[in-house]
Design a protein around this motif. Structure first.
Motif, PDB file in Angstrom:
ATOM      1  N   TYR A  10       0.636 -11.761  11.398  1.00  0.00           N
ATOM      2  CA  TYR A  10       1.619 -10.721  11.109  1.00  0.00           C
ATOM      3  C   TYR A  10       0.973  -9.359  10.876  1.00  0.00           C
ATOM      4  O   TYR A  10       1.619  -8.327  11.110  1.00  0.00           O
ATOM      5  CB  TYR A  10       2.478 -11.139   9.915  1.00  0.00           C
ATOM      6  N   LEU A  11      -0.270  -9.340  10.414  1.00  0.00           N
ATOM      7  CA  LEU A  11      -0.958  -8.053  10.316  1.00  0.00           C
ATOM      8  C   LEU A  11      -1.175  -7.447  11.700  1.00  0.00           C
ATOM      9  O   LEU A  11      -0.966  -6.239  11.904  1.00  0.00           O
ATOM     10  CB  LEU A  11      -2.305  -8.227   9.612  1.00  0.00           C
TER      11      LEU A  11
ATOM     12  N   ASP B 207       2.603  -6.706  13.274  1.00  0.00           N
ATOM     13  CA  ASP B 207       3.547  -5.798  12.606  1.00  0.00           C
ATOM     14  C   ASP B 207       2.866  -4.687  11.828  1.00  0.00           C
ATOM     15  O   ASP B 207       3.488  -4.080  10.948  1.00  0.00           O
ATOM     16  CB  ASP B 207       4.444  -6.598  11.649  1.00  0.00           C
ATOM     17  N   ASP B 208       1.597  -4.389  12.126  1.00  0.00           N
ATOM     18  CA  ASP B 208       0.931  -3.353  11.337  1.00  0.00           C
ATOM     19  C   ASP B 208       1.569  -1.981  11.509  1.00  0.00           C
ATOM     20  O   ASP B 208       1.661  -1.206  10.554  1.00  0.00           O
ATOM     21  CB  ASP B 208      -0.566  -3.305  11.676  1.00  0.00           C
TER      22      ASP B 208
ATOM     23  N   LYS C   9       4.750  -1.358  12.064  1.00  0.00           N
ATOM     24  CA  LYS C   9       5.981  -1.340  11.268  1.00  0.00           C
ATOM     25  C   LYS C   9       5.672  -1.137   9.791  1.00  0.00           C
ATOM     26  O   LYS C   9       6.359  -0.369   9.096  1.00  0.00           O
ATOM     27  CB  LYS C   9       6.746  -2.656  11.460  1.00  0.00           C
ATOM     28  N   LEU C  10       4.633  -1.825   9.292  1.00  0.00           N
ATOM     29  CA  LEU C  10       4.253  -1.653   7.898  1.00  0.00           C
ATOM     30  C   LEU C  10       3.791  -0.222   7.618  1.00  0.00           C
ATOM     31  O   LEU C  10       4.130   0.359   6.571  1.00  0.00           O
ATOM     32  CB  LEU C  10       3.127  -2.630   7.541  1.00  0.00           C
ATOM     33  N   ARG C  11       3.051   0.342   8.562  1.00  0.00           N
ATOM     34  CA  ARG C  11       2.552   1.710   8.383  1.00  0.00           C
ATOM     35  C   ARG C  11       3.725   2.701   8.352  1.00  0.00           C
ATOM     36  O   ARG C  11       3.762   3.603   7.497  1.00  0.00           O
ATOM     37  CB  ARG C  11       1.575   2.060   9.498  1.00  0.00           C
TER      38      ARG C  11
ATOM     39  N   TRP D  41       6.865   2.092   7.563  1.00  0.00           N
ATOM     40  CA  TRP D  41       7.638   1.883   6.325  1.00  0.00           C
ATOM     41  C   TRP D  41       6.959   2.555   5.143  1.00  0.00           C
ATOM     42  O   TRP D  41       7.610   3.214   4.327  1.00  0.00           O
ATOM     43  CB  TRP D  41       7.780   0.386   6.057  1.00  0.00           C
ATOM     44  N   PHE D  42       5.640   2.430   5.051  1.00  0.00           N
ATOM     45  CA  PHE D  42       4.919   3.017   3.919  1.00  0.00           C
ATOM     46  C   PHE D  42       4.979   4.537   3.959  1.00  0.00           C
ATOM     47  O   PHE D  42       5.251   5.194   2.936  1.00  0.00           O
ATOM     48  CB  PHE D  42       3.469   2.534   3.935  1.00  0.00           C
TER      49      PHE D  42
ATOM     50  N   SER E  63       8.349   5.775   3.036  1.00  0.00           N
ATOM     51  CA  SER E  63       8.632   5.574   1.614  1.00  0.00           C
ATOM     52  C   SER E  63       8.023   6.680   0.765  1.00  0.00           C
ATOM     53  O   SER E  63       8.579   7.056  -0.277  1.00  0.00           O
ATOM     54  CB  SER E  63       8.091   4.212   1.155  1.00  0.00           C
TER      55      SER E  63
END
Length: 363
Positions: free
Chosen positions: A171-172, A175-176, A178-180, A182-183, A186
């Motif tokens: 998942y890293l 989806d990295d 997407k995580l980046r 989102w962060f 935020s």
């Protein structure tokens, strides 16, 4: 009005809930910190390969699976090869010693290994080796069931951690981005935080990719060197298992301070002992030590690390210190935590601390 627009009871409740969730997640990750950090290491080491494959394949799930297989399959091959070689060496040891009675117990498994017949080995394991182990159990071996359950529990624990590492890595890689996003959304794309995290991210990739590069370069140089040494050697081969020894030397580069010396120095001492007690030429261990130290240990490590560290914003000496102190302080998983802490600290000192210090002094 948003949730965090005022310091009312609702905001306090949300903050408390977030703190509880963060504590639970942190506790879970700490209990399995080793697989988590190893997944981060593999993520940064394989991310360039994933991005290259993704340009060709264009399907995240397929690309991630292909990237993981490219890393995991060689690891499995090394373990299987080491097990086969170990069984063969054990067979030779038992045959040359007074342990022949134990050899008969292992013979149903050793014969397929010697012939390279995987199907016959599987049948022997399935049938209990002609009943030798089953017979021993029927004769009342003390604590046999308990030992088997203990071994089964250890195997399950290792497999569970291995699966956890693969899941985090999958998942890293996939989806990295997407995580980046989102962060950064935020934090409203705060310039200071974005620049800090991007610098850390780039340097972690360089540091961990350099580890993978040194492993590959050292293993390749060792294999070529040992095959060449065996080719020119008189009086028999010098290195009996050049491929396995080369792979172990490559993996040994990860160990702080001693590095691959933990592999080739004991092997060279064994060669020296054989040369002193048998007709084997004395120049075999001398040539082994000299070539390994110069061609395998010094040259690949110097050029590979120097080339890759030139792309990093972190001094390589600090990274090596992070490996060493991290392992001493935290155990084996400190091997991966140490460099992460060093990179975070260096960029904090370069980009964050000066501003905080000036603000503090002005106040």
């Amino acid at each position: 009005m948003g949730v965090f627009d005022s310091w009312d009871g609702k905001r306090v409740a949300w903050v408390m809930l977030g703190a509880v969730l963060a504590a639970l997640i942190g506790l879970a990750l700490f209990r399995y910190i080793g697989p988590f950090l190893f997944a981060i290491f593999l993520y940064y080491a394989t991310r360039p390969l994933y991005r290259q494959l993704d340009r060709v394949i264009g399907h995240p799930n397929v690309t991630t699976t292909a990237t993981i297989l490219f890393v995991i399959l060689p690891m499995i091959a090394v373990v299987v090869y080491a097990a086969v070689v170990g069984l063969r060496e054990l067979d030779q040891l038992l045959a040359a010693s007074d342990l022949e009675a134990y050899r008969s117990t292992l013979e149903p498994y050793l014969q397929p290994i010697r012939r390279g017949n995987v199907g016959e080995l599987r049948d022997a394991v399935g049938s209990g080796g002609g009943g030798s182990f089953a017979g021993a159990l029927r004769q009342g071996v003390p604590g046999a069931v308990g030992r088997l359950l203990s071994v089964a529990g250890e195997v399950f624990s290792v497999l569970a951690r291995f699966f956890l590492m693969l899941t985090i890595l999958f998942y890293l890689l996939r989806d990295d981005e997407k995580l980046r996003r989102w962060f950064y959304e935020s934090i409203d794309h705060d310039d200071d935080i974005v620049s800090y995290t991007q610098a850390v991210d780039d340097d972690l990739e360089t540091v961990f990719l350099s580890n993978l590069a040194v492993i590959l370069v050292a293993a390749t140089a060792a294999a070529v060197t040992y095959y060449g040494l065996n080719f020119v050697a008189s009086g028999g081969t010098v290195v009996g298992t050049p491929v396995l020894l080369s792979l172990l030397i490559g993996i040994g580069t990860l160990i702080p301070a001693v590095g691959m010396k933990i592999v080739y120095v004991p092997y060279g001492l064994v060669l020296l002992g054989v040369a002193l007690t048998t007709p084997k030429p004395l120049w075999h261990p001398i040539a082994f030590f000299a070539l390994t130290f110069v061609v395998v240990d010094t040259i690949p490590d110097f050029f590979a690390r120097s080339f890759l560290s030139a792309r990093s914003g972190v001094h390589m000496g600090l990274v090596l210190l992070g490996y060493f102190l991290g392992t001493l302080a935290f155990g084996w998983w400190g091997l991966f935590l140490g460099p992460i802490v060093v990179v975070l600290a260096v960029h904090f000192g370069e980009t964050v601390f000066p501003g905080l210090a000036s603000d503090f002094l002005r106040e």
